[in-house]
Write a protein that holds these residues in place. Sequence first.
Motif, short mmCIF file in Angstrom:
data_model
loop_
_atom_site.label_atom_id
_atom_site.label_comp_id
_atom_site.label_asym_id
_atom_site.label_seq_id
_atom_site.Cartn_x
_atom_site.Cartn_y
_atom_site.Cartn_z
N GLU A 122 0.80 -1.22 0.00
CA GLU A 122 0.00 0.00 0.00
C GLU A 122 0.83 1.28 0.00
O GLU A 122 0.28 2.38 -0.01
CB GLU A 122 -0.95 0.02 1.20
CG GLU A 122 -2.05 -1.02 1.13
CD GLU A 122 -2.98 -0.84 -0.06
OE1 GLU A 122 -3.03 0.27 -0.62
OE2 GLU A 122 -3.64 -1.83 -0.43
N LEU A 161 -1.75 -5.49 4.17
CA LEU A 161 -0.56 -4.90 3.55
C LEU A 161 0.20 -5.89 2.70
O LEU A 161 1.09 -5.50 1.94
CB LEU A 161 0.35 -4.34 4.64
CG LEU A 161 -0.29 -3.27 5.55
CD1 LEU A 161 0.74 -2.73 6.55
CD2 LEU A 161 -0.88 -2.12 4.74
N ASP A 216 -6.69 -1.26 7.41
CA ASP A 216 -5.80 -2.42 7.52
C ASP A 216 -6.41 -3.42 8.49
O ASP A 216 -6.56 -3.14 9.68
CB ASP A 216 -4.42 -1.96 7.99
CG ASP A 216 -3.47 -3.13 8.21
OD1 ASP A 216 -3.77 -4.26 7.75
OD2 ASP A 216 -2.41 -2.92 8.83
#
Length: 521
Positions: free
Chosen positions: A86, A127, A155
Amino acid sequence: MLDDSTKGQLAAYFERITQPVELIASLDDSPGGADIRELITEIAAIAPAKIAVRFDGQFERRPSFQITRVGHDMGVHFAALPMGHEFTSLLLALLWAGGHPPKVEPEVIEQIKALEGNFAFDTWMSLTCHNCPDVVQALNLMAVLNPRVRHVAIDGGLFQDEVERRQIMAVPKTELNGADFASGRIELGEILAKIDTGAAQREAAKLSQKAPYEVLIIGGGPAGAAAAVYAARKGIRTGIVAERFGGQTMDTLAIENFISVLETEGPKFSAALEAHVRHYGVDITTLQRVAKLEPAAQAGGYATVTLDNGARLLGRSVILATGARWRNMNVPGEAEYRTKGVAYCPHCDGPLFKGRDVAVIGGGNSGIEAAIDLAGVVRSVTVLEFMDQLKADQVLVDKLKSLPNVTVHLNAQTTEVVGDGQKMTGLKWKDRVTGEEQHAALAGVFVQIGLVPNTEFLKGTLELSRFGEIIVDAKCHTSAHGIFGAGDATTVPYKQIIIATGEGAKAALSAFDYLIRNPAV
């Protein structure tokens, strides 16, 4: 947090910022909050004249931070420490908020700006997920361009309690205004098609006006890309129509057996394929599914390809490179608990099962690689293989056997995915030798049992094998005039990227030979 090399690269990128950007943090006392504070402080310090940071944010989800242009209220939020896959999403959001133009067609930008209504998107991601950035970046761009669009990238590892409470077991998962919107990778065009009423009709009318092709390729994976390059280099009008460019490679993390490329990742490989194809001026149409193929009535005539949206494309020759998709187990509970414990991508969804027990179905290379990958994240992995031995390469089997938290069951026939109505809770299987029924309490299962060709729309049109594969000869001819097949959708053995590219090249050469021997009717 950022090393000097990364800071130097960011400084060069931040030269492109033309309008001041503000980072507004809404933090808490958690370790995640401290990490976010450190990251955005370092980012602002790289270009203090262009990027400012504040810590008085009032956003309800903490820790998080907003990216906006000074004097505006852009709805770009990261409830995450956007590193890993990301980090590019973070960089692009900063550049777009700072006035740097996105690499998107002008008409798409205008379509986003013209959206009416209020759109509040939430995307849960991890991630390590290589599909998540496409979703995050698409929605961030919309939030930058249209003040009525808000987007929060969350997340799952940072908000694990919330993930468990909401029973999110696969990423990316996107909600719109609090309701389910999409599970899995979805591109900008697909998002717009779902929320912009009338877009499909406008696109169908536009596509139907395209001039006929000499070679029309259905599918944008390695076979389709290779066919496009070889056809376009002949100087003939070539087009590709596909749901997405890259095909299965977009869902593949590591590629280490494409000769001359020591190692790469699927999305990077896909981008290189697309760049190579565009270099030759191929007309590419994505986000479209083919509904029907009508071969020419005679050699030299035009085949008609009808899309789901009603558009009709014509081609003097057609190359079918539709690829394949993951095979389902087809057992009770699989469909009910898909994305609620039943998963197909260990790289994307593995982190969501941290510290829990999971299974992998399949003992081939994909299954054993998945088990090895998951073993470093989850508490335990149970591998179920239908046959009496693992089919994976010996080096992978040896690695698997060295892991203390992996158990292998051979001759295991999966019979049911068990759940509580909300999420998967276990798996049942039968020993094919003894007939003994077994059950294990599991939080998830990763299905890695091969592929199914994407050829349903061809039934009754072309000759297919009993497995649904397009039957082709040594020169990629099918059973119809001017129709050729290449790649994983055909009867060619060994479904590998490098074989698909070779078959795509062969199909294009055969199509060109057909064209010069059969003048247009």
